[in-house]
Scaffold this motif. Structure first.
Motif, mmCIF file in Angstrom:
data_model
loop_
_atom_site.group_PDB
_atom_site.id
_atom_site.type_symbol
_atom_site.label_atom_id
_atom_site.label_comp_id
_atom_site.label_asym_id
_atom_site.label_seq_id
_atom_site.Cartn_x
_atom_site.Cartn_y
_atom_site.Cartn_z
ATOM 1 N N GLY A 1 0.816 -1.201 0.000
ATOM 2 C CA GLY A 1 0.000 0.000 0.000
ATOM 3 C C GLY A 1 0.847 1.246 0.000
ATOM 4 O O GLY A 1 2.073 1.155 -0.002
ATOM 5 N N GLU A 2 0.316 2.314 0.052
ATOM 6 C CA GLU A 2 -1.052 2.673 -0.304
ATOM 7 C C GLU A 2 -1.164 2.752 -1.817
ATOM 8 O O GLU A 2 -0.225 2.442 -2.516
ATOM 9 C CB GLU A 2 -1.412 3.998 0.399
ATOM 10 C CG GLU A 2 -2.851 4.034 0.930
ATOM 11 C CD GLU A 2 -3.773 4.737 -0.036
ATOM 12 O OE1 GLU A 2 -3.374 5.090 -1.145
ATOM 13 O OE2 GLU A 2 -4.940 4.980 0.348
ATOM 14 N N VAL A 3 -2.274 3.236 -2.305
ATOM 15 C CA VAL A 3 -2.486 3.311 -3.745
ATOM 16 C C VAL A 3 -2.043 4.657 -4.306
ATOM 17 O O VAL A 3 -1.443 4.725 -5.378
ATOM 18 C CB VAL A 3 -3.976 3.054 -4.058
ATOM 19 C CG1 VAL A 3 -4.294 3.421 -5.485
ATOM 20 C CG2 VAL A 3 -4.317 1.602 -3.769
ATOM 21 N N VAL A 4 -2.350 5.743 -3.593
ATOM 22 C CA VAL A 4 -2.006 7.079 -4.106
ATOM 23 C C VAL A 4 -0.733 7.578 -3.408
ATOM 24 O O VAL A 4 -0.386 7.153 -2.304
ATOM 25 C CB VAL A 4 -3.159 8.088 -3.912
ATOM 26 C CG1 VAL A 4 -4.408 7.604 -4.618
ATOM 27 C CG2 VAL A 4 -3.443 8.324 -2.441
ATOM 28 N N SER A 5 -0.065 8.527 -4.062
ATOM 29 C CA SER A 5 1.247 8.965 -3.582
ATOM 30 C C SER A 5 1.175 9.653 -2.220
ATOM 31 O O SER A 5 2.020 9.411 -1.346
ATOM 32 C CB SER A 5 1.883 9.899 -4.613
ATOM 33 O OG SER A 5 2.148 9.207 -5.805
ATOM 34 N N SER A 6 0.193 10.548 -2.011
ATOM 35 C CA SER A 6 0.140 11.308 -0.760
ATOM 36 C C SER A 6 0.030 10.384 0.451
ATOM 37 O O SER A 6 0.735 10.568 1.459
ATOM 38 C CB SER A 6 -1.033 12.288 -0.786
ATOM 39 O OG SER A 6 -0.858 13.227 -1.815
ATOM 40 N N SER A 7 -0.833 9.387 0.383
ATOM 41 C CA SER A 7 -1.006 8.468 1.514
ATOM 42 C C SER A 7 0.206 7.556 1.684
ATOM 43 O O SER A 7 0.571 7.199 2.803
ATOM 44 C CB SER A 7 -2.280 7.637 1.329
ATOM 45 O OG SER A 7 -3.420 8.469 1.428
ATOM 46 N N THR A 8 0.827 7.169 0.575
ATOM 47 C CA THR A 8 2.023 6.331 0.680
ATOM 48 C C THR A 8 3.166 7.117 1.322
ATOM 49 O O THR A 8 3.908 6.586 2.159
ATOM 50 C CB THR A 8 2.448 5.823 -0.712
ATOM 51 O OG1 THR A 8 1.325 5.222 -1.352
ATOM 52 C CG2 THR A 8 3.568 4.803 -0.604
ATOM 53 N N LEU A 9 3.286 8.391 0.954
ATOM 54 C CA LEU A 9 4.298 9.241 1.581
ATOM 55 C C LEU A 9 4.030 9.408 3.069
ATOM 56 O O LEU A 9 4.953 9.596 3.863
ATOM 57 C CB LEU A 9 4.325 10.613 0.895
ATOM 58 C CG LEU A 9 4.996 10.639 -0.488
ATOM 59 C CD1 LEU A 9 4.641 11.924 -1.230
ATOM 60 C CD2 LEU A 9 6.503 10.507 -0.358
ATOM 61 N N ALA A 10 2.769 9.324 3.474
ATOM 62 C CA ALA A 10 2.421 9.473 4.893
ATOM 63 C C ALA A 10 2.811 8.246 5.715
ATOM 64 O O ALA A 10 3.200 8.369 6.880
ATOM 65 C CB ALA A 10 0.921 9.738 5.025
ATOM 66 N N ILE A 11 2.720 7.039 5.128
ATOM 67 C CA ILE A 11 2.997 5.821 5.909
ATOM 68 C C ILE A 11 4.426 5.310 5.737
ATOM 69 O O ILE A 11 4.910 4.529 6.547
ATOM 70 C CB ILE A 11 2.005 4.689 5.572
ATOM 71 C CG1 ILE A 11 2.118 4.271 4.104
ATOM 72 C CG2 ILE A 11 0.593 5.109 5.915
ATOM 73 C CD1 ILE A 11 1.229 3.083 3.739
ATOM 74 N N ALA A 12 5.101 5.762 4.685
ATOM 75 C CA ALA A 12 6.461 5.257 4.427
ATOM 76 C C ALA A 12 7.413 5.499 5.606
ATOM 77 O O ALA A 12 8.180 4.589 5.976
ATOM 78 C CB ALA A 12 7.013 5.875 3.141
ATOM 79 N N PRO A 13 7.418 6.679 6.250
ATOM 80 C CA PRO A 13 8.342 6.877 7.378
ATOM 81 C C PRO A 13 8.081 5.915 8.540
ATOM 82 O O PRO A 13 9.020 5.505 9.229
ATOM 83 C CB PRO A 13 8.072 8.330 7.800
ATOM 84 C CG PRO A 13 7.526 8.980 6.570
ATOM 85 C CD PRO A 13 6.715 7.926 5.904
ATOM 86 N N LEU A 14 6.822 5.534 8.766
ATOM 87 C CA LEU A 14 6.500 4.580 9.831
ATOM 88 C C LEU A 14 7.117 3.215 9.527
ATOM 89 O O LEU A 14 7.723 2.581 10.398
ATOM 90 C CB LEU A 14 4.977 4.444 9.985
ATOM 91 C CG LEU A 14 4.231 5.654 10.540
ATOM 92 C CD1 LEU A 14 2.724 5.411 10.482
ATOM 93 C CD2 LEU A 14 4.659 5.930 11.971
ATOM 94 N N CYS A 15 6.937 2.756 8.296
ATOM 95 C CA CYS A 15 7.479 1.446 7.914
ATOM 96 C C CYS A 15 9.006 1.466 7.986
ATOM 97 O O CYS A 15 9.627 0.491 8.416
ATOM 98 C CB CYS A 15 6.995 1.071 6.516
ATOM 99 S SG CYS A 15 5.219 0.755 6.441
#
Length: 379
Positions: free
Chosen positions: A104-118
């Motif tokens: 995930g995610e599907v769109v760039s904005s949400s993926t940029l939001a979760i990438a630092p957590l992962c």
């Protein structure tokens, strides 16, 4: 003396039983994959399509014996097309569900939001479709199975000039979308480098419904093409309103257009428009046709690009875990990074040194209310 010997002995037995019990509780019986998708909200058709592709791949993988002798379990979460909700469900998947990897995610904005957590928790993250260049710059645990906006925007500009013979382009972009801004920038740079002129740039924000002011300004600048790097909901309205204003310019966009909703919203006004995407169901490659057949059998519908990307992403993840021989995140990350020529239905996938997928872009044209294959542009 005798009692003193018995107590340590009982303690040792209790400790052994306790540790054995703990070991059984901690034994993993499944390979857990978290999946974060916009199943509701503005990008819901993207999320639903990826979910269908993931679930089809999941069935096939488990039917073939699973991974490392264990069944695969996908825990699918809806982030409602909101970046802050994506962060919330990512934390749940990492800290409560203890997933081994997240799709995930599907769109760039949400993926940029979760990438630092992962990255912080060292959980590999692989997005099927977030094309913004900055996504994988977050760190070495972040991957994608789609091409990036630099390539997509540049390829679409080449297509506009070489195939559509465009010389004067206007751009209408979503100023709050990382995806839209990245694609607009890459398109403009290549278009100008190849001798074209950007005659007008206008902006909107996701959720807007009236684009007549921007389109009236664009019409006055007399472009031969309008590039609209947005998502299907707003783009469908933009296309409809452009034609209502008698704008004759060619209309071109990226993979954010790839949803049946676009044609549903734009209606006959979408006729003759073009967009770039990742997949065409008419591709004659046997593995593509096997996927299309299985998808139709399960869902009674034809797969779109997002479904194909979801299908490829889970299969690529399964392949990497098998090669790693373990679910250890460091070793899975290393195998994801070394993926070469994985046979996907969206093309052979090689992960490059920046953890991006190297693959071609497919150009579709809308004719008679359907997207028709038009061209393929290779990296």
């Amino acid at each position: 003396m005798r009692r003193a010997l018995v107590i340590p002995l009982l303690s040792a037995i209790f400790l052994a039983v306790f540790l054995s019990s703990c070991g059984k509780k901690q034994e993993e019986t499944t390979v857990k994959i978290g999946v974060i998708l916009p199943l509701t909200g503005l990008q819901s058709t993207f999320g639903q399509s990826v979910r269908k592709g993931v679930e089809l791949a999941l069935e096939e993988i488990n039917r073939a014996g699973g991974i490392l002798g264990k069944q695969v379990e996908c825990i699918i979460e809806d982030d409602e097309s909101k970046s802050d909700e994506a962060q919330t469900v990512a934390m749940k998947l990492i800290t409560k569900d203890k997933v081994h990897l997240i799709i995930g995610e599907v769109v760039s904005s949400s993926t940029l939001a979760i990438a630092p957590l992962c990255q912080r928790y060292k959980i590999p993250l692989i997005t099927p479709s977030a094309t913004n260049v900055d996504v994988t710059k977050t760190g070495d645990f972040v991957f994608r199975t789609c091409f990036i906006d630099d390539f997509q925007g540049s390829a679409l500009a080449r297509f506009a000039i070489e195939n559509l013979k465009s010389k004067r382009a206007a751009i209408l972009k979503d100023v709050k979308s990382d995806y839209s801004l990245g694609l607009a920038s890459a398109f403009a740079n290549t278009f100008k480098e190849m001798g074209g002129e950007i005659v007008n740039e206008q902006a909107y924000t996701a959720g807007d419904t009236d684009f007549r002011t921007q389109l009236t300004s664009i019409k006055a600048s007399d472009p031969d093409l309008i590039f609209i790097p947005g998502y299907y909901t707003e783009v469908g309205l933009i296309i409809r309103q452009a034609r209502e204003l008698s704008i004759k310019a060619m209309l071109l966009g990226g993979d954010g257009w790839d949803s049946p909703k676009l044609i549903e919203i734009a209606g006959a006004n979408a006729e003759g428009t073009y967009y770039g995407t990742h997949f065409s169901p008419v591709e004659k490659e046997p593995r593509v046709q096997e996927f299309v057949s299985a998808f139709k059998k399960k869902y009674n519908e034809e797969p779109d690009a997002l479904a194909a990307l979801g299908y490829d992403t889970l299969r690529l993840v399964a392949d990497a875990i098998k090669r790693a021989g373990t679910t250890d995140s460091e070793k899975v990350k290393e195998q994801l990074a070394s993926t070469t020529n994985f046979p996907g239905v969206t093309g052979d996938i090689t992960i490059d040194e920046n953890r991006n997928a190297q693959k071609p872009i497919v150009i579709l044209k809308i004719e008679q209310q359907k997207p028709i294959y038009f061209a393929t542009i290779k990296p």
